[in-house]
Design a protein around this motif. Structure first.
Motif, PDB file in Angstrom:
ATOM      1  N   PHE A   1       0.842  -1.205   0.000  1.00 51.54           N
ATOM      2  CA  PHE A   1       0.000   0.000   0.000  1.00 51.54           C
ATOM      3  C   PHE A   1       0.875   1.252   0.000  1.00 51.54           C
TER       4      PHE A   1
ATOM      5  N   TYR B   1       0.690   3.900  -2.995  1.00 50.98           N
ATOM      6  CA  TYR B   1      -0.076   5.135  -2.784  1.00 50.98           C
ATOM      7  C   TYR B   1       0.689   6.248  -2.067  1.00 50.98           C
TER       8      TYR B   1
ATOM      9  N   PRO C   1       3.729   7.844  -4.317  1.00 47.20           N
ATOM     10  CA  PRO C   1       3.319   8.817  -5.344  1.00 47.20           C
ATOM     11  C   PRO C   1       2.741  10.102  -4.755  1.00 47.20           C
ATOM     12  N   ILE C   2       1.976   9.964  -3.654  1.00 48.77           N
ATOM     13  CA  ILE C   2       1.366  11.162  -3.080  1.00 48.77           C
ATOM     14  C   ILE C   2       2.417  12.052  -2.424  1.00 48.77           C
TER      15      ILE C   2
ATOM     16  N   LYS D   1       6.370   8.424  -9.902  1.00 49.86           N
ATOM     17  CA  LYS D   1       5.547   7.388 -10.521  1.00 49.86           C
ATOM     18  C   LYS D   1       6.454   6.241 -10.888  1.00 49.86           C
TER      19      LYS D   1
ATOM     20  N   ALA E   1       3.357   1.064 -13.107  1.00 47.96           N
ATOM     21  CA  ALA E   1       2.386   1.259 -12.030  1.00 47.96           C
ATOM     22  C   ALA E   1       1.016   0.813 -12.520  1.00 47.96           C
ATOM     23  N   PRO E   2       0.163   0.252 -11.689  1.00 51.64           N
ATOM     24  CA  PRO E   2       0.394   0.005 -10.274  1.00 51.64           C
ATOM     25  C   PRO E   2       1.080  -1.332  -9.955  1.00 51.64           C
TER      26      PRO E   2
END
Lengths: 277, 263
Positions: free
Chosen positions: B111, B115, B118-119, B124, B128-129
């Motif tokens: 996870f 997530y 990238p945030i 990236k 992906a993913p």
């Protein structure tokens, strides 16, 4: 000699083994058919899993349909849960909610295993599902919608480019598969809990999902917009084990209709969907 | 009546066998197979899954497993060597890495890579993913394997190092051509274990998101369960996992026996 006398003589041990086997057989028999028959015919023929209780299985959370809510009588609120509470009240039953995985619910496993009387989990009625589950009358018309960053300049599905996020096995996924323009890559996620951070992290550039769920996102973060809504002529239904709860199914349908007639349905509907744009 | 001890033992054993068989028969008879079949064994649903369940789902599961196993082996070897290094910051880094990723559930690590990275950084990852998910798996596998490999290296007798050093081999050559090959042979059983664990952990990749072509076995089965409202495909997936893991562990056990004889 000493050692021999302290041990249980073998007929005694044999007896205990036989007793064990007999107990096993008895337990298995009870678990099989005997136990089920006993609950039959009680509670006005509704064949409830637990007498006096309407046991509902749902995959929680899925706002605004099912969320944990300490102030609610059953511990859960949301559109599905409020309707269930109302139906339970009308049947003079206590509502008990169990949180299960959507897989277990969809496979019919939890219902078939008799864990719950019915499933209320924002489940769209599809012909495939109806082959293995019984559905109540439709209680909610689901609209699909496209959520994108407000800054993206995308105005409709037709102008969408990049990766589009959908929820695994949903009607939104089916709709996207049929209607997304060529070149759009569909990426599926197990639930909205992964779709949302994926969009925020720009792994995907949009979400095609049930409208109320997307509206909820816009409410929390206005840098995203719902740019298009899709009428898919599909509706949610409550699910029952195939062919096993005809009386309860009829009762639920009857009370759903009564709720529409006396305005209760609309009151609950407005509680969750009236503010959406 | 007094029975001879051997007779008595035979009778007790016979009774135990009988009880076992009786219990088995009771369980088999008590089960409602028709109901079970209705929910988990529908042949026409099963038939519809071919060939995709093999050509896409099983294939992806195997590819993901091999990629993360090889990646984990490389990361693990590096971490093991760092942990055994005489340079302190290397040891510190390896210790921190191992403690962190062995201590976190694989699902959370995947996870995080899919997530949070990238945030937080706007990075990236390629492919992906799935790429992000695989990176998470590699990182976790590396942490577990580092400890296994370290144990293997330490199990090689010290005399081996001394001997190759006195033959004039450099420390690097000694490590890669003398110590590591012997260490890896010692740890074949725990590495097989790791492979099987990874095979099952690929089912966690669902959290990173998947496309039609990147579904692994569990995601594939869960999707099919949703579409058909039936658990048949979950059962099929379970059998396919066993079809890979059981022969694999048997083969490794055989190889181990042969190598033990060869030595």
């Amino acid at each position: 000699m000493n050692r021999r006398t302290t041990r249980t003589p073998w007929p005694g041990r044999l007896a205990s083994i036989v007793a064990l086997a007999a107990t096993t057989a008895l337990l298995a028999a009870c678990g099989g058919s005997g136990g089920e028959d006993e609950t039959d015919g009680e509670a006005a023929g509704l064949e409830l899993v637990t007498e006096g209780t309407l046991t509902v299985c749902s995959d929680i959370p899925y706002p605004p349909f099912e969320v944990e809510d300490a102030s609610a009588e059953s511990g859960y609120s949301g559109f599905d849960m409020d309707i269930m509470q109302e139906i339970a009240d009308r049947l003079e039953l206590t509502l008990s909610v169990q949180d299960v995985s959507f897989d277990a619910l969809q496979s019919g496993a939890v219902l078939g295993a008799g864990q719950c009387d019915l499933g209320a989990s924002a489940m769209t009625i599809t012909p495939e599902r109806a082959e293995n589950l019984d559905f109540s009358d439709p209680y909610y018309d689901s609209l699909q919608s496209l959520l994108v960053p407000a800054a993206s300049g995308v105005t409709s599905l037709a102008t969408f480019t990049g990766a589009l996020g959908v929820q695994q096995g949903t009607t939104g996924q089916a709709f996207a598969e049929e209607n997304a323009p060529d070149g759009v890559q569909l990426v599926e996620f197990p639930s909205d809990g992964e779709l949302w951070p994926a969009l925020q992290g720009d792994t995907i550039q949009g979400i095609l999902q049930d409208l109320p769920v997307n509206v909820e996102h816009v409410r929390t973060d206005s840098s995203y917009v719902v740019v298009e809504e899709f009428q898919t002529d599909e509706s949610y239904g409550f699910a029952f084990a195939k062919g096993e709860r005809p009386n309860l199914l009829a009762a639920v349908n009857e009370h759903l209709q009564a709720m529409r007639d006396d305005g209760t349905y609309e009151t609950i509907y407005d509680r969750y969907f009236s503010t959406e744009g | 009546m007094r029975l001879r001890r051997t007779t008595r033992r035979r009778l007790v054993r016979g009774a135990l066998y009988a009880a076992f068989v009786a219990a088995l028969i009771v369980v088999v008879l008590a089960a409602d197979w028709q109901r079970f079949a209705q929910y988990f064994l529908q042949w026409d649903i099963a038939r519809e899954q071919f060939p995709e369940i093999i050509t896409i789902a099983l294939k992806n599961t195997l590819v993901f497993t091999v990629v993360s196993f090889v990646g984990g082996l490389l990361v693990g070897t590096l971490m093991a060597l760092m942990k055994l290094s005489s340079i302190r910051p290397y040891r510190w880094f390896a210790t921190a890495y191992i403690e962190l990723f062995r201590g976190l559930p694989a699902l959370l690590t995947i996870f995080a890579f899919a997530y949070m990275l990238p945030i937080a950084f706007g990075v990236k990852l390629p492919f992906a993913p799935v790429g992000a998910g695989l990176l998470g798996l590699i990182v976790v596998a590396g942490a577990y394997m580092a400890e296994v490999i370290r144990a293997g290296i330490q199990a090689v007798p010290k005399g081996q190092t001394e001997a190759s050093r006195s033959l004039g081999m450099s420390p690097l050559k000694t490590t890669f051509f003398v110590i590591l090959p012997q260490g890896l042979r010692i740890i074949i059983p725990p590495l097989t274990n790791e492979f099987v664990l990874l095979l099952k952990d690929t089912s966690l990749l669902f959290i990173a998101g998947s496309t039609i072509f990147t579904k692994e076995l569990t995601t594939f089965a869960r999707d099919a369960t949703t579409t058909n409202s039936n658990g048949t495909v979950l059962v099929m997936a379970a059998m396919l996992y066993l079809l890979v893991t059981i022969p694999l562990t048997r083969v490794v056990a055989y190889l181990e026996r042969r190598m033990a004889r060869a030595r």
